[in-house]
Enzyme design. Structure first.
Site, mmCIF file in Angstrom:
data_model
loop_
_atom_site.group_PDB
_atom_site.id
_atom_site.type_symbol
_atom_site.label_atom_id
_atom_site.label_comp_id
_atom_site.label_asym_id
_atom_site.label_seq_id
_atom_site.Cartn_x
_atom_site.Cartn_y
_atom_site.Cartn_z
ATOM 1 C CG ASP A 158 48.038 -3.783 -59.932
ATOM 2 O OD1 ASP A 158 47.984 -5.024 -59.990
ATOM 3 O OD2 ASP A 158 47.924 -3.059 -60.941
ATOM 4 N NE ARG A 180 49.985 0.540 -61.938
ATOM 5 C CZ ARG A 180 50.601 0.132 -63.045
ATOM 6 N NH1 ARG A 180 51.190 -1.050 -63.070
ATOM 7 N NH2 ARG A 180 50.638 0.891 -64.110
ATOM 8 C CG ASP A 201 46.293 0.897 -64.086
ATOM 9 O OD1 ASP A 201 46.591 1.183 -65.259
ATOM 10 O OD2 ASP A 201 47.123 0.902 -63.160
ATOM 11 C CE1 TYR A 205 45.339 8.773 -59.802
ATOM 12 C CE2 TYR A 205 47.004 10.439 -59.304
ATOM 13 C CZ TYR A 205 46.306 9.681 -60.228
ATOM 14 O OH TYR A 205 46.568 9.827 -61.559
#
Length: 289
Positions: free
Chosen positions: A80, A172, A38, A66
Site C-alpha cells: 500500500d 492489498r 488497516d 470494497y
C-alpha cells in the site's frame, strides 16, 4: 448492552482504537470488532458488545464489498501507499483494454498469498511483527472467492474499482497481483469497505457521532445481526436437548429440516442461538440466550 454497532471507521486510526472508544463510551468490558481495517482504510467496522462478542465469528464469515484505488508502476513492501518503495517501473505499455482484461481474469475462485504486513500468525508470530524486523517468510497461498469486480475509473496510473469478495481476501494483495499480471507492479492507494454482509455504508454511523446518549439507538440486536440465517422454531423435548448440547437425531423431533444449513433457532418465539442441521442431526453451534 448486547448487540452490534455498524460503525464507519475513519482513516488514520486502527480498528482497535474504535473498540477502545466504544468501550469508553459504554463502560462495557466485552467489546470486539468483526474484521480488521488497516489505519489507512476507512469504512464499515461492525463492533460487537456484550453477548454480541459471541457472534464475531459469524459476522466474519460475511462476504465483503470494497471500493479501492491502486497505482500502477510502483511496488511497496506493505503493498500500500504507506509502505517503503521497493521498485518503480515504466507503464508506457499499459492501455485501458489490457487493464480491463487483466482485472476481469481475477473474478472467481483464485489462490492468494497474504501480504507480510498482515495480522496472520505463523508459528505463533504475527506476520507484521516479522516484517518489521526485516524478516520475510514463505506464505501459503489460500483459496478465496472474488464474486465480482467493477472498474469504476481508469486514469492511468490510477485504477478505481469495486470488488465483492469472500472473507480472508486481502485487497492489498489483489492490487499487487493485478500489477504483477500487468507486468508493471501496483500498490493499493485507497481503500473503503462499503459492505460487510448486512452492514452497509448507508446505514452506518461515523464513530464521531456515537455518544452515551444515543448509542442504544444505534445498537443492532444479535438476532437482527444474524438475519442472513433462516429462522427455525423448535419446541418441547427438542428445546431441552438442544440447550443441553445434545445433537438431536430423532426424525420425529426434527422432521425434514434441510441438510447442511445454519439456522437461527428459536424456543417457540424466543431466540436461542445458532444451530446447524447435518446428516447426524440438529445441534446448537452457539447458545446465545
Amino acid at each position: 448492552m448486547d448487540g452490534v454497532l455498524n460503525i464507519y471507521k475513519p482513516e488514520g486510526i486502527t480498528s482497535f482504537d474504535v473498540v477502545k472508544s466504544i468501550r469508553k463510551i459504554t463502560g462495557e468490558k466485552k467489546v470486539g470488532h468483526a474484521g480488521t481495517l488497516d489505519p489507512m482504510a476507512s469504512g464499515i467496522l461492525p463492533v460487537c458488545l456484550g453477548k454480541g462478542t459471541k457472534i464475531i465469528e459469524y459476522i466474519m464469515e460475511n462476504h465483503k464489498v470494497y471500493v479501492a484505488k491502486l497505482k500502477l508502476g510502483i511496488i511497496t513492501d506493505t503493498y500500500d501507499r504507506e509502505g517503503k518503495s521497493l521498485e518503480e517501473k515504466p507503464i508506457d505499455c499499459i492501455n485501458k483494454k489490457k487493464i480491463e482484461e487483466t482485472i476481469k481474469s481475477f473474478v472467481g475462485v483464485i489462490e492468494q498469498v497474504p501480504p507480510m504486513y498482515s495480522a496472520l500468525k505463523v508459528n505463533g508470530k504475527r506476520l507484521y511483527e516479522l516484517a518489521r524486523k526485516g524478516i520475510e517468510i514463505e506464505r501459503t497461498a489460500r483459496q478465496i472467492n472474488i464474486d465480482s469486480i467493477d472498474i469504476l475509473e481508469i486514469e492511468i496510473p490510477y485504477i478505481k474499482f469495486k470488488v465483492q469478495c469472500s472473507k480472508g481476501t486481502y485487497i492489498r494483495s489483489l492490487c499487487y497481483d493485478i500489477g504483477k499480471s500487468l507486468g508493471v507492479g501496483a500498490t493499493m492507494w485507497e481503500l473503503e469497505r462499503v459492505e460487510n454482509g448486512p452492514f452497509k455504508k448507508e446505514n452506518s454511523q461515523p464513530l464521531s457521532n456515537i455518544n452515551p446518549e444515543n448509542i442504544k439507538e444505534f445498537c443492532i440486536s444479535i438476532e437482527e445481526a444474524l438475519n442472513k440465517y433462516p429462522k427455525l422454531s423448535v419446541k418441547g423435548e427438542t428445546v431441552k436437548l438442544l440447550r443441553n448440547g445434545v445433537q438431536v437425531k430423532n426424525k420425529y423431533l426434527i422432521g425434514d429440516i434441510p441438510l447442511n444449513k445454519m439456522y437461527r433457532i428459536y424456543d417457540e418465539e424466543s431466540f436461542m442461538g445458532i444451530g446447524i442441521r447435518t446428516v447426524d442431526g440438529l445441534k446448537i453451534s452457539k447458545l446465545l440466550f
